[in-house]
Design a protein around this motif. Structure first.
Motif, PDB file in Angstrom:
ATOM      1  N   PRO A  64       0.830  -1.214   0.000  1.00  9.51           N
ATOM      2  CA  PRO A  64       0.000   0.000   0.000  1.00  9.51           C
ATOM      3  C   PRO A  64       0.861   1.259   0.000  1.00  9.51           C
ATOM      4  O   PRO A  64       1.871   1.331   0.707  1.00  9.51           O
ATOM      5  CB  PRO A  64      -0.797  -0.120   1.301  1.00  9.51           C
ATOM      6  N   ASP A  65       0.488   2.220  -0.801  1.00 13.50           N
ATOM      7  CA  ASP A  65       1.186   3.499  -0.838  1.00 13.50           C
ATOM      8  C   ASP A  65       1.013   4.222   0.496  1.00 13.50           C
ATOM      9  O   ASP A  65      -0.080   4.229   1.072  1.00 13.50           O
ATOM     10  CB  ASP A  65       0.629   4.365  -1.972  1.00 13.50           C
ATOM     11  N   THR A  66       2.093   4.804   0.998  1.00 11.72           N
ATOM     12  CA  THR A  66       2.048   5.441   2.314  1.00 11.72           C
ATOM     13  C   THR A  66       1.112   6.649   2.355  1.00 11.72           C
ATOM     14  O   THR A  66       0.585   6.993   3.422  1.00 11.72           O
ATOM     15  CB  THR A  66       3.465   5.886   2.725  1.00 11.72           C
ATOM     16  N   SER A  67       0.888   7.296   1.219  1.00 21.13           N
ATOM     17  CA  SER A  67       0.034   8.496   1.205  1.00 21.13           C
ATOM     18  C   SER A  67      -1.427   8.181   0.927  1.00 21.13           C
ATOM     19  O   SER A  67      -2.330   8.780   1.530  1.00 21.13           O
ATOM     20  CB  SER A  67       0.548   9.487   0.160  1.00 21.13           C
ATOM     21  N   THR A  68      -1.689   7.224   0.046  1.00 17.73           N
ATOM     22  CA  THR A  68      -3.081   6.921  -0.337  1.00 17.73           C
ATOM     23  C   THR A  68      -3.627   5.666   0.341  1.00 17.73           C
ATOM     24  O   THR A  68      -4.846   5.501   0.441  1.00 17.73           O
ATOM     25  CB  THR A  68      -3.187   6.733  -1.862  1.00 17.73           C
ATOM     26  N   GLY A  69      -2.739   4.779   0.768  1.00 16.53           N
ATOM     27  CA  GLY A  69      -3.177   3.534   1.403  1.00 16.53           C
ATOM     28  C   GLY A  69      -3.629   2.468   0.433  1.00 16.53           C
ATOM     29  O   GLY A  69      -4.134   1.414   0.836  1.00 16.53           O
ATOM     30  N   THR A  70      -3.487   2.721  -0.867  1.00 18.01           N
ATOM     31  CA  THR A  70      -3.873   1.740  -1.887  1.00 18.01           C
ATOM     32  C   THR A  70      -2.625   1.183  -2.578  1.00 18.01           C
ATOM     33  O   THR A  70      -1.554   1.796  -2.544  1.00 18.01           O
ATOM     34  CB  THR A  70      -4.789   2.382  -2.944  1.00 18.01           C
ATOM     35  N   ASN A 184       9.149  -0.145   0.231  1.00 16.90           N
ATOM     36  CA  ASN A 184       8.780   1.249   0.472  1.00 16.90           C
ATOM     37  C   ASN A 184       9.663   1.941   1.500  1.00 16.90           C
ATOM     38  O   ASN A 184       9.413   3.099   1.852  1.00 16.90           O
ATOM     39  CB  ASN A 184       7.312   1.347   0.919  1.00 16.90           C
TER      40      ASN A 184
END
Length: 237
Positions: A64-70, A184
């Motif tokens: 999951p992307d740290t900024s969007t969570g997706t 990440n």
């Protein structure tokens, strides 16, 4: 030339390659990941494809992307793909070796299949038996030649399949989850190319050491063989 450039770019930066695929959609990306891992494992002519680094990069995009969570690639879809590709590829390569192996070796068309690499693969099989199929999965080049040589050697299909499936599932899960959990981290993100080079070097290290030991082992055995030959000749006389 297009295919060669595609492979070179994939070897150079698998993260950028996967990012370009994702622009086409999740399904095409998963299809390309499956195809590359399958070809590396299942087609004896392509042992140089970057299976380890591709899995690591794919795992990175599944986190999951740290900024969007997706995540760009759902892990629940990615894992079945990377599980199936090496297992099916091994089966294909085993059958190629079983029915066409001798002719392929005698033709000399597989330049990467040097006598040293064949000898190293056969030595692993002689030493470890079917366990070599599992261990060989973690060595570049060896993982392509192992099912092929297993087919030539006449290893029973059921024994081969059991250790092949275990090796394929362990290898693909390990490298994918390494990318998933560590991809990440800022240091990895900022030095991704160096990380990929490190993965390749670590993967190749056992193969390089084995080839060096085999080469120098032959040299050290030569005087003994000469002496034994002389003793045998004297005894016969």
């Amino acid at each position: 030339m297009g295919f060669i450039n595609f492979i070179l770019e994939l070897l150079k930066n698998p993260r950028a390659a996967i990012a370009g695929w994702i622009a086409m959609g999740v399904a095409p990306t998963l299809g390309l990941i499956f195809l590359i891992i399958f070809i590396e494992t299942g087609v004896v002519f392509f042992p140089f494809l970057p299976g380890d680094s591709l899995l690591f990069a794919a795992g990175l995009f599944a986190a999951p992307d740290t900024s969007t969570g997706t995540a760009a690639l759902p892990l629940a879809f990615l894992l079945p793909v990377v599980w199936a590709a090496p297992v099916i590829g091994d089966q294909c390569n085993y059958l190629i070796g079983r029915f066409f192996g001798r002719r392929i070796i005698e033709s000399g068309r597989v330049k990467a299949m040097t006598p040293e690499r064949i000898a190293q693969t056969e030595a692993m099989i002689n030493k470890w038996g079917p366990l070599a199929v599992f261990l060989g999965r973690f060595f570049p080049f060896i993982r392509t030649f192992m099912p092929f040589i297993s087919g030539i050697s006449g290893m029973r299909w059921l024994r081969f399949s059991a250790f092949s499936a275990l090796g394929g599932l362990t290898w693909s899960t390990l490298f994918t989850l390494l990318g998933y959990f560590f991809g990440n981290i800022p240091f990895v993100q900022n030095n991704f190319e160096l990380v990929i080079v490190a993965i390749l070097l670590i993967s190749l290290l056992p193969t390089i050491i084995g080839l060096i030991r085999m080469k120098f082992g032959k040299k050290s055995e030569s005087p003994q063989q000469i002496e034994q030959g002389g003793q045998s000749h004297t005894a016969t006389a």
